[in-house]
Write a protein that holds these residues in place. Structure first.
Motif, short mmCIF file in Angstrom:
data_model
loop_
_atom_site.label_atom_id
_atom_site.label_comp_id
_atom_site.label_asym_id
_atom_site.label_seq_id
_atom_site.Cartn_x
_atom_site.Cartn_y
_atom_site.Cartn_z
N TYR A 104 -3.49 -5.25 1.57
CA TYR A 104 -4.34 -4.11 1.20
C TYR A 104 -5.44 -3.91 2.23
CZ TYR A 104 -7.87 -1.48 -1.43
OH TYR A 104 -8.80 -0.55 -1.82
N ALA A 105 -6.11 -5.00 2.59
CA ALA A 105 -7.21 -4.91 3.56
C ALA A 105 -6.71 -4.43 4.92
CB ALA A 105 -7.91 -6.26 3.69
N ARG A 106 -5.56 -4.93 5.32
CA ARG A 106 -4.98 -4.49 6.60
C ARG A 106 -4.64 -3.00 6.57
NH1 ARG A 106 -0.57 -9.18 8.39
NH2 ARG A 106 -2.09 -10.83 8.90
N ALA A 107 -4.06 -2.56 5.47
CA ALA A 107 -3.65 -1.16 5.36
C ALA A 107 -4.86 -0.22 5.34
CB ALA A 107 -2.80 -0.96 4.11
N ILE A 108 -5.96 -0.68 4.74
CA ILE A 108 -7.19 0.13 4.75
C ILE A 108 -7.59 0.45 6.17
CG2 ILE A 108 -9.69 0.01 4.39
CD1 ILE A 108 -8.38 0.74 1.86
N LYS A 122 -6.52 9.45 0.32
CA LYS A 122 -5.85 8.19 0.03
C LYS A 122 -4.58 8.06 0.85
CE LYS A 122 -7.43 7.17 -4.67
NZ LYS A 122 -7.01 6.86 -6.05
N ALA A 123 -4.39 6.87 1.41
CA ALA A 123 -3.18 6.59 2.18
C ALA A 123 -2.18 5.90 1.27
CB ALA A 123 -3.50 5.72 3.38
N PRO A 124 -0.94 6.40 1.19
CA PRO A 124 0.06 5.76 0.33
C PRO A 124 0.35 4.32 0.73
CG PRO A 124 1.07 7.43 1.75
CD PRO A 124 -0.41 7.60 1.87
N GLU A 125 0.16 4.01 2.03
CA GLU A 125 0.39 2.64 2.49
C GLU A 125 -0.60 1.66 1.87
OE1 GLU A 125 1.75 5.50 5.66
OE2 GLU A 125 -0.05 5.24 4.41
N SER A 130 -2.37 -1.61 -4.27
CA SER A 130 -3.16 -1.55 -5.50
C SER A 130 -2.25 -1.44 -6.72
CB SER A 130 -4.14 -0.37 -5.45
OG SER A 130 -3.47 0.85 -5.26
N SER A 131 -1.11 -0.77 -6.55
CA SER A 131 -0.12 -0.72 -7.64
C SER A 131 0.48 -2.09 -7.88
CB SER A 131 0.98 0.29 -7.30
OG SER A 131 0.45 1.59 -7.17
N ASP A 132 0.68 -2.85 -6.80
CA ASP A 132 1.20 -4.21 -6.91
C ASP A 132 0.25 -5.11 -7.70
OD1 ASP A 132 3.72 -4.22 -5.88
OD2 ASP A 132 3.30 -5.64 -4.27
N PHE A 133 -1.05 -4.92 -7.48
CA PHE A 133 -2.03 -5.72 -8.23
C PHE A 133 -1.79 -5.56 -9.73
CE2 PHE A 133 -5.21 -5.16 -4.54
CZ PHE A 133 -4.86 -6.38 -4.00
N ARG A 134 -1.66 -4.33 -10.18
CA ARG A 134 -1.49 -4.06 -11.61
C ARG A 134 -0.19 -4.64 -12.14
NH1 ARG A 134 -4.10 0.62 -9.74
NH2 ARG A 134 -2.14 1.71 -9.35
N ARG A 135 0.84 -4.61 -11.31
CA ARG A 135 2.12 -5.19 -11.74
C ARG A 135 1.98 -6.69 -11.97
NH1 ARG A 135 6.40 -7.17 -8.77
NH2 ARG A 135 5.49 -6.40 -6.82
N HIS A 136 1.28 -7.36 -11.08
CA HIS A 136 1.08 -8.80 -11.25
C HIS A 136 0.15 -9.10 -12.42
CE1 HIS A 136 3.26 -9.13 -7.60
NE2 HIS A 136 2.27 -8.85 -6.77
N ALA A 267 1.71 -2.43 6.45
CA ALA A 267 2.87 -1.71 5.94
C ALA A 267 3.86 -2.70 5.32
CB ALA A 267 3.54 -0.91 7.04
N ARG A 268 4.42 -2.35 4.16
CA ARG A 268 5.33 -3.25 3.46
C ARG A 268 6.56 -3.51 4.32
NH1 ARG A 268 6.15 -4.95 -1.69
NH2 ARG A 268 4.59 -3.57 -2.63
#
Length: 271
Positions: A104-108, A122-125, A130-136, A267-268
């Protein structure tokens, strides 16, 4: 373009005022002293309006600049906090949340920061992490883990700081207010030039030029700090860069056998 236009308007006001003053002096009547007093009476309220307007707008722009800087620091701190709190979560969520924090920090820095001078988007990357955080967090909720509340709180504050940073990237001063202020200051300069006394010396011209320069500088300063991420006086990404270095080193020590799910730009790299 904004800078050039502002300077051009102020210089034009000065020149036109001096030209009008010269023309008025050539057609001066015997009661010139009374006319002088009348011009001075008209300039005084205009000067007061211009100064109050500049003071108000500078305060608004400075507050926006300060809020943007605070949001940048808060976001970097919350990402670091999120990584540290995840230390108390069970595996595999611990490693996944910490990896997401690094990515996340790198993508910012790589994707969202370059867009800050475009009114903030907002960048989708970045959003993918942040969506991953909620999933975990949902996985931890099913496991009834005690660290969930702390993680959710840190993530909520991170999200608020990010949104504030993005919103503060847009100018706080509406264009109509800025240009009204330019017109008011230009009219003030022109009125001062028009009202110069008949027996003026070099000091009058010098002081008038200094006043014009100060008014112009005030306008340019307002325009600059009203763009907190793209002006000459801008907010840098140093806080997030420090966070990237800090948690990146921590991740390498905490999980030496695990690769991050992203590249150096955040990037993922895995599905």
């Amino acid at each position: 373009m904004l800078t050039i236009t502002t300077i051009a308007v102020m210089v034009a006001a000065l020149v036109l005022g001096l030209a009008a003053n010269h023309y008025r002096r050539r057609r001066a009547s015997p009661d010139g002293d009374a006319e002088e007093a009348s011009v001075s009476d008209l300039v005084s309220p205009l000067e007061t309006l211009a100064v109050l307007l500049v003071a108000f707008v500078i305060v608004v722009a400075a507050e926006s600049f300060g809020a943007a800087g605070a949001a940048v620091g808060a976001e970097a701190h919350r990402v670091d906090q999120l990584y540290e709190v995840a230390d108390y979560a069970p595996e595999p969520q611990r490693e996944r949340i910490q990896a997401d924090a690094v990515c996340y920090a790198r993508a910012i820095l790589a994707y969202e920061w370059p867009q800050m001078d475009k009114n903030g988007q907002k960048a989708p990357e970045v959003s993918v992490w942040s969506s991953d955080f909620r999933r975990h967090f949902k996985e931890l909720a099913r496991a009834d883990d005690n660290t969930l509340d702390l993680l959710v709180e840190a993530d909520d504050e991170r999200s608020v700081a990010r949104q504030t940073r993005l919103s503060e990237a847009a100018p706080a001063i509406p264009p109509v207010v800025y240009w009204f202020m330019v017109v008011a200051l230009a009219a003030t300069v022109g009125a001062f030039a028009f009202g110069l006394p008949a027996r003026r010396g070099p000091s009058h011209i010098v002081l008038l030029c200094v006043l014009t320069a100060l008014f112009t500088g005030s306008l340019l300063l307002i325009a600059d700090i009203d763009r907190p991420f793209s002006g000459q006086i801008h907010i840098s990404g140093t806080a997030m860069e420090d966070t990237v270095d800090d948690i990146g080193e921590d991740y390498a020590e905490d999980h030496p056998d695990r690769l991050l799910p992203c590249d150096a730009r955040g990037a993922r790299t895995n599905p």
